[in-house]
Each structure stands twice: as C-alpha cells, then as structure tokens.
Enzyme design. Sequence first.
Site, PDB file in Angstrom:
ATOM      1  N   HIS A  70      43.449  38.824  45.639  1.00  0.00           N
ATOM      2  CA  HIS A  70      42.085  37.707  45.825  1.00  0.00           C
ATOM      3  C   HIS A  70      42.228  36.817  44.572  1.00  0.00           C
ATOM      4  O   HIS A  70      43.002  36.191  44.129  1.00  0.00           O
ATOM      5  CB  HIS A  70      41.224  39.011  45.602  1.00  0.00           C
ATOM      6  CG  HIS A  70      41.700  39.561  44.397  1.00  0.00           C
ATOM      7  ND1 HIS A  70      42.433  40.109  43.351  1.00  0.00           N
ATOM      8  CD2 HIS A  70      40.463  39.078  43.098  1.00  0.00           C
ATOM      9  CE1 HIS A  70      42.267  40.603  42.689  1.00  0.00           C
ATOM     10  NE2 HIS A  70      41.176  40.245  42.042  1.00  0.00           N
ATOM     11  N   HIS A  77      39.477  34.706  43.079  1.00  0.00           N
ATOM     12  CA  HIS A  77      37.505  34.211  41.645  1.00  0.00           C
ATOM     13  C   HIS A  77      36.798  33.334  41.987  1.00  0.00           C
ATOM     14  O   HIS A  77      37.945  32.080  41.588  1.00  0.00           O
ATOM     15  CB  HIS A  77      37.367  34.687  40.913  1.00  0.00           C
ATOM     16  CG  HIS A  77      37.740  36.051  40.608  1.00  0.00           C
ATOM     17  ND1 HIS A  77      36.942  37.244  40.477  1.00  0.00           N
ATOM     18  CD2 HIS A  77      39.088  36.898  40.551  1.00  0.00           C
ATOM     19  CE1 HIS A  77      37.415  38.207  40.291  1.00  0.00           C
ATOM     20  NE2 HIS A  77      38.370  38.113  39.814  1.00  0.00           N
TER      21      HIS A  77
END
Length: 275
Positions: free
Chosen positions: A237, A239
Amino acid sequence: MKKVILGGTFDILHKGHQALFNKAMELGGDLTIGLTSDQFAREMKGEIFHNFEKRKENLETFFFQKWKKEVEIVKIEDIFGPTIKEDFDYLVVSEETFGNALKINKEREKLGKKKIEIVKIKMVLAEDKKPISCTRIRNGEIDSEGNLCVFCKIVRGTIKAFKIFEDEKFLAFLDKNPRNPGHTLIIPKEHFRWVWDIPYAGQYFEFVQRVAKAIKKALKTNWVISLVLGDEIWHAHLHLIPRLPNDKFYYSPPPVKKISEEEMKEIQRKIKKAL
Ligand SMILES: [Zn+2]
C-alpha cells in the site's frame, strides 16, 4: 495402542496442520511425526521461516499444550522417513501429500511389507476458499486461522471502507486513522507483500498519480506527500496525505546512522552488483 505417523515441514503451525493432528490423535495415541530437515524442506518449499530446532520445539509445545502429550519427532531427509523400516497402522496425510503416501506404500510393497492404511484429511480452506499454507501466512495474506488480511477484506467488502476510486486492479480508500482529511491508501486488489512485488507496478503508480491529482484539487492543496512503508499492514500500500498549513504533520523514522565511507562503498558495491 495404534501406531500413527504423519510428516511435514510445519514451518508455521496453522489450522490445516491442526486438522492433521486432531485426526492422528483420534486414531491412536502412539504418534510419530516425520519432520523435514532444513535441507529437505528447502528443496521442497524453497524458503523456510524456522529452522529444524525451532519447528521441532513449536510442535512439542503445541502437543504438550493441547494434549499434555509428548510426541516422537524424527528428522526426515526424504518423503519416506521411518515408514520404510518400521510398521505403522495409519499414515495421516493431506490432499497435498496424498501422492507421497501412495509412493510410500508402493515402496513397502516392493520390500514385501504390508501397506499402511492411508487416512486423507480434506484441505482446510482459508476465508477466501483457497488452501491455508505457510507461504500465504508468511506473506501476510492470511493468519494461521485462515482469516484474510484486513486490506483483502476491504477489497472483498467484508470490512467497510470509504472507497474513493477503483478499477479492476486497484482500490483507493480513506485511511480510517487519517493524519489529515483526505489521507488515502492505495492498494492492489490482489495481495502482494510489498509494492515492489506488484508485477504491474507501473500501472499501480499511474493509478496513484490519478488519485493524487484528485486529492490536490479537492483539498485545495499543492502539497500531497506519498509514503510507502509496508510494516503496518502486510498488504502492499501507499499513503497519499494532503498537507495543510500548520497541520503539525511529522513522522519519526529511526535516527540518522553514522556509516563510514568504507562501509558506504561496500554497500554501494553490493547493490550495484545485484542490479
Ligand atoms: Zn491482503
């Protein structure tokens, strides 16, 4: 007492292994476990997480805690282990290792020994109906009980999230612990451990770009930072965090390290060589 044998690597004990153990205990108390040597385990599985001693200790602890029982654990260097020399009443296997059990009996037949009764356990499936395996656990895709990682759950909709945008491969949603309004996480829908593991990383970053531009516009800021960590949740992932005036945003990576020039050269050499 019936003599029961089963074998495996048992790198990270999971629900699938427990099904084998439960069956073995049900069949008879005299249990022998053939535990693969580190070399044999690597030949079969590639990478392993725990060495032989640690795997043995984990098994002993497990049996002692669950059944107050000591089991005989023997090191095996091939699929046969003690099944060729000794007699057993039952051989407990999973669907995955059923083929090996057939080979064992064939070998016994050649030696003029009677077959061991094979007891096959159904593969234990994870939440996504795929088999539970050590590889998947090590990769953070599932836990040892077969529960999916939290981001995989969001992809499947079993955990709700404020979704921003998605396509076939990727999903952007608001972080539930936002550092600023608009703090967004971007993930591939397929589980990968690191962003660098995504085979289509180029497309991933194009998706990130599209969302970052939208955040800039929507939150009226020119300052959208991106962070790639990967330690918090083991699903690749990134951010995107819009910065706002006086938002007191700070993060604290580990302190700066002193590294000598020589060491720097050595590190440079190593990485260059690996490219
Ligand atoms: Zn995942």
